[in-house]
Design a protein around this motif. Structure first.
Motif, PDB file in Angstrom:
ATOM      1  N   ARG A  80     -31.688  32.868  11.716  1.00  6.99           N
ATOM      2  CA  ARG A  80     -32.261  31.430  12.131  1.00  6.99           C
ATOM      3  C   ARG A  80     -31.069  30.571  12.084  1.00  6.99           C
ATOM      4  NH1 ARG A  80     -35.414  29.389   8.369  1.00  6.99           N
ATOM      5  NH2 ARG A  80     -34.746  30.629   6.716  1.00  6.99           N
ATOM      6  N   PHE A  81     -30.290  30.593  11.129  1.00 10.25           N
ATOM      7  CA  PHE A  81     -29.095  29.882  10.820  1.00 10.25           C
ATOM      8  C   PHE A  81     -27.813  30.486  11.591  1.00 10.25           C
ATOM      9  CE2 PHE A  81     -30.633  27.787   6.587  1.00 10.25           C
ATOM     10  CZ  PHE A  81     -31.759  27.472   7.296  1.00 10.25           C
ATOM     11  N   THR A  82     -26.819  29.620  12.111  1.00  4.15           N
ATOM     12  CA  THR A  82     -25.490  30.010  12.619  1.00  4.15           C
ATOM     13  C   THR A  82     -24.512  29.330  12.178  1.00  4.15           C
ATOM     14  OG1 THR A  82     -26.734  30.758  14.818  1.00  4.15           O
ATOM     15  CG2 THR A  82     -24.559  30.406  14.755  1.00  4.15           C
ATOM     16  N   ILE A  83     -23.600  29.585  11.331  1.00  3.96           N
ATOM     17  CA  ILE A  83     -22.248  29.043  10.928  1.00  3.96           C
ATOM     18  C   ILE A  83     -21.372  29.164  12.055  1.00  3.96           C
ATOM     19  CG2 ILE A  83     -21.452  30.797   9.511  1.00  3.96           C
ATOM     20  CD1 ILE A  83     -20.496  28.654   7.362  1.00  3.96           C
ATOM     21  N   SER A  84     -20.574  28.049  12.086  1.00  2.91           N
ATOM     22  CA  SER A  84     -19.304  27.881  13.079  1.00  2.91           C
ATOM     23  C   SER A  84     -18.322  27.104  12.336  1.00  2.91           C
ATOM     24  CB  SER A  84     -19.799  27.657  14.663  1.00  2.91           C
ATOM     25  OG  SER A  84     -20.263  26.294  14.493  1.00  2.91           O
ATOM     26  N   ARG A  85     -16.961  27.018  12.830  1.00  2.00           N
ATOM     27  CA  ARG A  85     -16.144  26.122  12.436  1.00  2.00           C
ATOM     28  C   ARG A  85     -15.160  25.876  13.600  1.00  2.00           C
ATOM     29  NH1 ARG A  85     -12.772  28.880   7.739  1.00  2.00           N
ATOM     30  NH2 ARG A  85     -11.122  27.446   7.975  1.00  2.00           N
ATOM     31  N   ASP A  86     -14.436  24.544  13.809  1.00  2.00           N
ATOM     32  CA  ASP A  86     -13.597  24.012  14.478  1.00  2.00           C
ATOM     33  C   ASP A  86     -12.405  23.866  13.921  1.00  2.00           C
ATOM     34  OD1 ASP A  86     -11.966  22.728  16.219  1.00  2.00           O
ATOM     35  OD2 ASP A  86     -13.627  21.450  17.088  1.00  2.00           O
ATOM     36  N   ASN A  87     -11.483  24.931  13.752  1.00  2.00           N
ATOM     37  CA  ASN A  87     -10.101  24.820  12.928  1.00  2.00           C
ATOM     38  C   ASN A  87      -9.352  23.611  13.125  1.00  2.00           C
ATOM     39  OD1 ASN A  87     -10.828  27.184  11.535  1.00  2.00           O
ATOM     40  ND2 ASN A  87     -10.066  28.426  12.670  1.00  2.00           N
ATOM     41  N   ALA A  88      -9.245  23.376  14.385  1.00  2.00           N
ATOM     42  CA  ALA A  88      -8.578  21.941  14.863  1.00  2.00           C
ATOM     43  C   ALA A  88      -9.009  20.840  14.073  1.00  2.00           C
ATOM     44  CB  ALA A  88      -8.487  21.794  16.298  1.00  2.00           C
TER      45      ALA A  88
END
Length: 121
Positions: free
Chosen positions: A66-74
């Motif tokens: 149900r949940f999705t984690i993501s990141r933008d390192n920049a």
């Protein structure tokens, strides 16, 4: 020092979606893990999701699928897309990051102020 500013919480009906964001700023050499914990009323703090600097993710069983984690390192920013929300997801969500200030500093954990997520009809 690293400052975290979270946003995106609010009130949503069961089955709805919300997207949390959390941006880190300040003196940062590198950020390792980022993620969220949550604390519901009368319950202990619970790890929701984490993402490593390389993109590896980990989720609580209660939110998998149900949940999705993501990141933008920049941008030093982490996101939590929350779908199919349930009443039991109601909690204050706390963003954290493990960061080094310099190449020689130890790793420190920083937290944001917390974001309220309420799932209710």
């Amino acid at each position: 020092q690293v400052q975290l500013v979270g946003s995106g919480g609010g009130l949503v009906q069961p089955g709805g979606s919300l997207r949390l964001s959390c941006a880190a700023s300040g003196t940062i050499f590198s950020i390792n893990a980022m993620g969220w914990y949550r604390r519901a009323p009368g319950k202990q703090r619970e790890l929701v999701a984490t993402v490593s600097s390389g993109g590896s993710t980990n989720y609580a069983d209660s939110v998998k699928g149900r949940f999705t984690i993501s990141r933008d390192n920049a941008k030093n920013t982490v996101y939590l897309q929350m779908n199919s929300l349930k009443a039991e997801d109601t909690a204050v969500y706390y963003c954290y990051c493990n960061a080094m200030y310099t190449v020689r500093s130890p790793e420190y954990t920083s937290w944001d102020q917390g974001t309220q997520v309420t799932v209710s009809s």
